[in-house]
Design a protein around this motif. Structure first.
Motif, short mmCIF file in Angstrom:
data_model
loop_
_atom_site.label_atom_id
_atom_site.label_comp_id
_atom_site.label_asym_id
_atom_site.label_seq_id
_atom_site.Cartn_x
_atom_site.Cartn_y
_atom_site.Cartn_z
N LEU A 38 0.56 -1.25 -0.25
CA LEU A 38 -0.08 -0.14 -0.16
C LEU A 38 0.98 1.48 0.56
O LEU A 38 2.18 1.07 0.18
N ALA A 39 0.31 2.07 -0.12
CA ALA A 39 1.05 3.62 -0.47
C ALA A 39 1.79 4.17 1.42
O ALA A 39 1.17 3.71 2.56
N PRO A 40 2.06 4.76 1.32
CA PRO A 40 2.78 4.99 3.05
C PRO A 40 1.88 5.91 3.38
O PRO A 40 1.71 6.55 2.83
N LYS A 60 22.41 -4.64 12.54
CA LYS A 60 23.89 -4.12 12.18
C LYS A 60 23.68 -4.44 10.40
O LYS A 60 24.60 -4.56 9.94
N GLU A 61 22.78 -4.80 9.80
CA GLU A 61 22.91 -4.19 8.53
C GLU A 61 21.30 -3.69 7.92
O GLU A 61 20.39 -3.67 8.19
N THR A 62 21.33 -3.27 7.05
CA THR A 62 19.79 -1.90 6.73
C THR A 62 19.29 -3.02 6.32
O THR A 62 19.01 -3.82 5.07
N VAL A 63 17.74 -2.67 6.52
CA VAL A 63 16.29 -2.51 6.15
C VAL A 63 15.79 -1.60 6.01
O VAL A 63 16.05 -0.99 6.35
N TYR A 64 15.63 -1.77 4.80
CA TYR A 64 14.53 -1.15 4.33
C TYR A 64 13.21 -1.29 3.99
O TYR A 64 12.86 -1.89 3.65
N VAL A 65 12.45 -0.25 3.75
CA VAL A 65 11.18 -0.64 3.30
C VAL A 65 11.11 0.25 1.66
O VAL A 65 10.93 1.50 1.26
N GLU A 66 9.69 -1.13 1.03
CA GLU A 66 9.43 -0.06 0.18
C GLU A 66 8.54 -0.34 -0.80
O GLU A 66 7.74 -1.44 -0.24
N ASN A 67 7.80 0.38 -0.61
CA ASN A 67 5.50 1.07 -0.99
C ASN A 67 5.76 0.05 -2.37
O ASN A 67 6.78 0.34 -3.63
#
Length: 323
Positions: A38-40, A60-67
């Motif tokens: 869904l949208a942000p 200690k690793e990048t975890v990112y969100v992708e919409n």
């Protein structure tokens, strides 16, 4: 001689396996992506970003969100279902995408049961049964009585065919023997605007959207979905207290591709559970009407399958079609 070589080969294989670290021992060793269907800005996005922040600090690793919004969440879910099962691509999974959509859409490009596996349930978000000031009902009993006497006269808003708001209203009508006219919108925001204006009469509205309007006495709250009364509305009964066997909630979990190793899923489950049990996170989410509720991977798999069966019956009974 053959037997001896076979034994030697078996010993070598076992030795190699023993020397190789389990997947989870080195996971994660690169960035992890959490896909949001869904949208942000909404509850799913808020949860994903909270998890990403906590996981980044822990691993200690990048975890990112992708919409990846679109097609009622099917675009994002399909993308993750077809991703590598290595634990580096995960999906936020509201019941809309993993339990309702499989029952609503006749030919999805993915199969939740075959292509995805549960990591954990994360949270539940109750809905509040609200009515506009124009509706002559101050209780659920009065609403049901009025709807029975005036079939089709009352209108109810939803975020679109098959949305949680639509499904809750469908179950409510089935169990109470009432008939209201569905007015679908493209999202909850425009739907609640028209209920506030009195253009539409009734709505099962997500608690975080409804609470400010109920507090401001712009909408009347007659009931709340879920297993408990809401802390901010202690005098408002659960729908199930009046309508026997009523069950309809918004819940949000997280899934991974089916081939993701068990030990990686277990590691993710532990990290997500710790995040959801963090008192600061629970307080922040409670202010938005969200209740944290975690599970084992197997429990979440069972929940998705069980609710898909339930929604299949509701959709057939009410002849609900996607847009």
């Amino acid at each position: 001689m053959v037997k001896r070589r076979t034994c030697m080969l078996a010993a070598a294989v076992l030795g190699a396996l023993a020397a190789s670290p389990a997947w989870a021992d080195t996971y994660p060793s690169k960035p992890v992506r959490i896909v949001v269907p869904l949208a942000p800005g909404g509850s799913n996005d808020i949860l994903a970003r909270m998890l990403a922040s906590d996981m980044t600090a822990e691993f200690k690793e990048t975890v990112y969100v992708e919409n990846r919004p679109g097609a009622a969440g099917n675009i994002a879910t399909d993308f993750v279902a077809k991703s590598a099962g290595d634990g580096y691509t995960l999906a936020i999974a509201p019941n809309q995408t993993v339990s309702v959509n499989p029952a609503l859409y006749p030919s999805l490009p993915f199969d939740v049961q075959k292509d995805l596996r549960g990591v954990t349930l994360l949270a539940t978000l109750p809905q509040i049964l609200v009515v506009s000031s124009k509706v002559p009902a101050n209780t659920m009993e009065e609403l049901i009585a009025y709807a029975r006497k005036n079939p089709g006269k009352l209108t109810f808003a939803s975020a679109g065919p098959g949305s949680p708001q639509h499904m809750s209203a469908a179950i409510f009508q089935n169990l109470t023997g009432t008939e209201m006219t569905h007015v679908p919108y493209k999202g909850s925001a425009p739907a609640i605007v028209d209920v506030l204006a009195g253009t539409v009469d009734v709505m099962f509205c997500p608690a975080n959207s409804a609470l400010p309007h109920v507090a401001g006495k712009r909408l009347r709250a007659l009931g709340i979905t879920g297993d408990e009364r809401h802390a901010q509305l202690p005098d408002v009964p659960r729908v199930a207290e009046v309508v026997k066997d009523f069950r309809s909630d918004i819940w949000i979990g997280i899934v991974a591709p089916k081939s993701t190793p068990d030990d990686v899923v277990a590691k993710l489950n532990g990290a997500f559970s710790r995040s959801m049990k963090n008192p600061a996170n629970q307080k922040k989410l409670a202010e938005l009407g969200i209740t944290t509720r975690t599970s084992t991977p197997a429990e979440f798999d069972s929940l998705m399958a069980e609710e898909t069966q339930m929604w299949t019956r509701v959709i057939k009974q009410n002849q609900i079609k996607p847009e």
